[in-house]
Scaffold this motif. Structure first.
Motif, short mmCIF file in Angstrom:
data_model
loop_
_atom_site.label_atom_id
_atom_site.label_comp_id
_atom_site.label_asym_id
_atom_site.label_seq_id
_atom_site.Cartn_x
_atom_site.Cartn_y
_atom_site.Cartn_z
N LEU A 1 0.80 -1.23 0.00
CA LEU A 1 -0.01 -0.02 -0.12
C LEU A 1 0.73 1.24 0.14
O LEU A 1 0.31 2.27 -0.62
CB LEU A 1 -0.86 0.11 1.16
N THR A 2 1.63 1.26 0.86
CA THR A 2 2.82 2.49 0.79
C THR A 2 4.20 1.89 0.55
O THR A 2 4.72 0.84 0.51
CB THR A 2 2.63 2.96 2.46
N GLY A 3 5.09 3.04 0.94
CA GLY A 3 6.61 3.07 0.73
C GLY A 3 6.93 2.57 2.10
O GLY A 3 6.26 2.35 3.18
N THR A 4 8.37 2.86 2.49
CA THR A 4 8.77 2.44 3.86
C THR A 4 8.56 3.60 4.73
O THR A 4 8.31 4.89 4.36
CB THR A 4 10.39 2.08 3.77
N ILE A 5 9.00 3.52 5.91
CA ILE A 5 8.89 4.55 6.78
C ILE A 5 9.64 5.63 6.63
O ILE A 5 9.36 6.68 6.84
CB ILE A 5 9.17 4.11 8.43
N ALA A 6 10.96 5.41 6.02
CA ALA A 6 11.60 6.37 5.64
C ALA A 6 11.16 7.41 4.39
O ALA A 6 11.54 8.28 4.39
CB ALA A 6 13.35 5.82 5.03
N GLU A 7 10.27 6.80 3.49
CA GLU A 7 9.72 7.52 2.52
C GLU A 7 8.76 8.51 3.29
O GLU A 7 8.23 9.39 2.46
CB GLU A 7 9.09 6.60 1.46
N LEU A 8 8.10 8.10 4.37
CA LEU A 8 7.29 8.80 4.87
C LEU A 8 7.69 10.12 5.39
O LEU A 8 7.32 11.30 5.31
CB LEU A 8 6.46 8.36 6.11
N PHE A 9 8.95 10.11 5.86
CA PHE A 9 9.65 11.37 6.26
C PHE A 9 11.15 11.70 5.46
O PHE A 9 12.08 11.25 6.16
CB PHE A 9 10.19 10.98 7.82
N PRO A 10 10.99 12.09 4.53
CA PRO A 10 12.18 12.12 3.66
C PRO A 10 13.09 13.46 3.95
O PRO A 10 13.23 14.31 3.41
CB PRO A 10 11.42 12.37 2.11
N TRP A 11 13.63 13.25 5.21
CA TRP A 11 14.40 14.34 5.73
C TRP A 11 15.43 14.66 4.78
O TRP A 11 15.89 16.10 4.88
CB TRP A 11 14.93 13.86 6.96
N VAL A 12 16.35 13.74 3.99
CA VAL A 12 17.26 14.17 3.29
C VAL A 12 16.91 15.28 2.05
O VAL A 12 17.67 15.92 1.48
CB VAL A 12 17.90 13.02 2.50
N LEU B 1 15.06 17.78 3.00
CA LEU B 1 14.51 18.93 3.60
C LEU B 1 14.89 20.29 2.96
O LEU B 1 14.11 21.15 2.67
CB LEU B 1 15.07 18.90 5.06
N PRO B 2 16.04 20.61 2.55
CA PRO B 2 16.21 21.85 1.83
C PRO B 2 15.72 21.55 0.45
O PRO B 2 15.92 20.83 -0.50
CB PRO B 2 17.95 21.85 1.81
N GLY B 3 14.95 22.72 0.38
CA GLY B 3 14.12 22.71 -0.70
C GLY B 3 13.09 21.64 -1.34
O GLY B 3 12.50 21.74 -2.49
N ALA B 4 12.68 20.91 -0.25
CA ALA B 4 11.85 19.93 -0.33
C ALA B 4 10.38 20.43 -1.01
O ALA B 4 9.93 19.91 -2.01
CB ALA B 4 11.40 19.42 0.93
N LEU B 5 9.93 21.69 -0.74
CA LEU B 5 8.89 22.37 -1.28
C LEU B 5 9.36 23.63 -1.37
O LEU B 5 9.92 24.28 -0.62
CB LEU B 5 7.73 22.28 -0.30
N SER B 6 8.86 24.40 -2.59
CA SER B 6 9.10 25.75 -2.79
C SER B 6 8.26 26.47 -3.51
O SER B 6 7.05 25.64 -3.94
CB SER B 6 10.52 25.63 -3.66
#
Length: 411
Positions: free
Chosen positions: A393-404, A406-411
């Motif tokens: 149904l979903t990706g991994t827990i790491a894909e839920l919080f893609p901290w890597v 962070l810089p420019g994730a949304l602009s």
């Protein structure tokens, strides 16, 4: 609409004297003189707020660089006019803990609201469907409120003793409400000037879904815990002893439910919205982490309010606001909107910590329970996510919080 609702809330809290909280917590709250005085003050407040909203339209349009607000806010002023004449029956049912009867009315009101807004959206798929739908429902809810308690009618009356008690208790509610508005709407007010309206709308979607969970917990606190503690007329230690099991049960129900929502939050966005709004799936999980602490805070606030300690909410929200004022601009300029949203959740932690410190002095601290429940919530979220990933149904827990990202994730 995010801007309209923010202005609407802010104007409403300019003169909030906690009429509902007064009726529920005051031993005389169900007497005719007290109810009529509360209703009269509410009417005066509604007319005043409607006028303020009307007069603010041009200034708001200029401040937010949204010319359409000049025409929208005068119509939105009707929310306050109708709300001012709302019967006190709702508060009276809450005081009596007639939850079943109260729920019937609210379910009917919400169902009609859904129908009205959908019909208007089909007729005119613009912001006017939301504005006119809200105005129509404000009028209907006002009429419905007079049917909640059979025989309850109001007259214009200012009973001196009742007014004095309302204002004395309400001064802290007013201060608390102003701080609450600043802390709850700092994100919208700040981001409205820093990001495009389209991205503000994406954030609004994530914030609305997160707030829905908080509001459910708030309902439990205001309808059950607050009137229950008020009716005890006991000191903090006795309240803690009598309420501990009920509080624990309520939070044990909330923890796995919120954990499941958190684990599937990006999937929820994919199912509900098209490609234009998928970035909300990055923001929603971060907000939901803060929602857990908001739920804990809501329960603790209800207990302290039942002990007639309205000032505690103001101090707790002030702590949250200070975190926002200091941290959000720095995080936004360093990491974009994702960094700002992380600080919005951190503010909820600051609010909870403040309430715990105050609650401990009143002998209503529950830190051991809360540490264990927080661990349960986080563990459940990870387990639910892993199960969802295993079944595709979903990706991994790491894909839920893609901290890597962070810089420019949304602009």
């Amino acid at each position: 609409m995010v801007i309209v609702n923010t202005i609407r809330t802010g104007v409403a809290l300019l003169s909030d004297i906690g009429i509902n909280q007064n009726i529920v917590s005051n031993p005389k709250g169900d007497t005719p003189d007290f109810l009529d005085t509360a209703w009269t003050l509410q009417v005066i407040r509604g007319v005043f707020l409607g006028t303020v909203c009307f007069l603010l339209s041009s200034a708001a349009a200029q401040f937010f660089r949204a010319p359409e607000l000049r025409y929208i806010l005068p119509v939105a002023a009707m929310f306050f006019l109708f709300g001012g004449f709302f019967s006190t029956g709702h508060s009276l049912l809450q005081k009596r803990m007639e939850i079943k009867r109260l729920s019937y009315f609210e379910i009917g009101d919400a169902t009609l609201s859904l129908v009205v807004h959908v019909v208007l959206a089909l007729i005119t798929p613009t912001i006017w469907a939301l504005i006119l739908g809200s105005a129509i429902m404000a009028a209907f809810s006002m009429l419905l409120s007079f049917q909640m308690v059979p025989g309850l009618r109001h007259r214009v009356l200012i009973h001196r003793e009742s007014a004095r008690e309302l204002i004395h208790f309400g001064k802290w509610i007013l201060f608390s409400s102003l701080i609450w508005f600043a802390s709850m709407n700092f994100d919208r007010l700040y981001l409205a000037r820093e990001i495009p309206l389209a991205l503000l709308g994406v954030f609004g979607i994530a914030r609305t879904l997160a707030d829905t969970v908080t509001q459910v917990a708030g309902r439990g606190g205001s309808l059950l815990i607050f009137p229950m503690v008020s009716a005890m007329q006991a000191d903090g230690a006795d309240v803690r002893r009598r309420l501990r099991q009920s509080r624990r049960t309520l939070l044990l129900l909330a923890a796995p439910g919120l954990a499941l929502f958190l684990s599937l939050s990006d999937l929820v966005i994919r199912l509900l919205y098209d490609h234009r709004y998928q970035e909300a799936g990055v923001l929603l999980p971060i907000l939901l982490l803060g929602v857990w602490f908001a739920i804990l805070s809501t329960v603790n606030e209800s207990i302290l309010l039942g002990l007639r300690k309205p000032a505690t909410t103001a101090f707790a929200n002030l702590a949250k606001l200070l975190v926002y004022i200091v941290g959000v601009p720095i995080a936004f300029h360093a990491y974009g909107i994702v960094g700002a949203v992380a600080f919005f959740s951190l503010g909820e932690v600051a609010k909870y910590a403040t309430l715990w410190i105050i609650g401990r002095r009143q002998h209503v601290g529950f830190i051991r329970d809360d540490v264990l429940l927080t661990g349960l919530f986080l563990l459940a979220a990870v387990l639910f996510r892993e199960v969802a990933h295993v079944i595709g149904l979903t990706g991994t827990i790491a894909e839920l919080f893609p901290w890597v990202r962070l810089p420019g994730a949304l602009s």
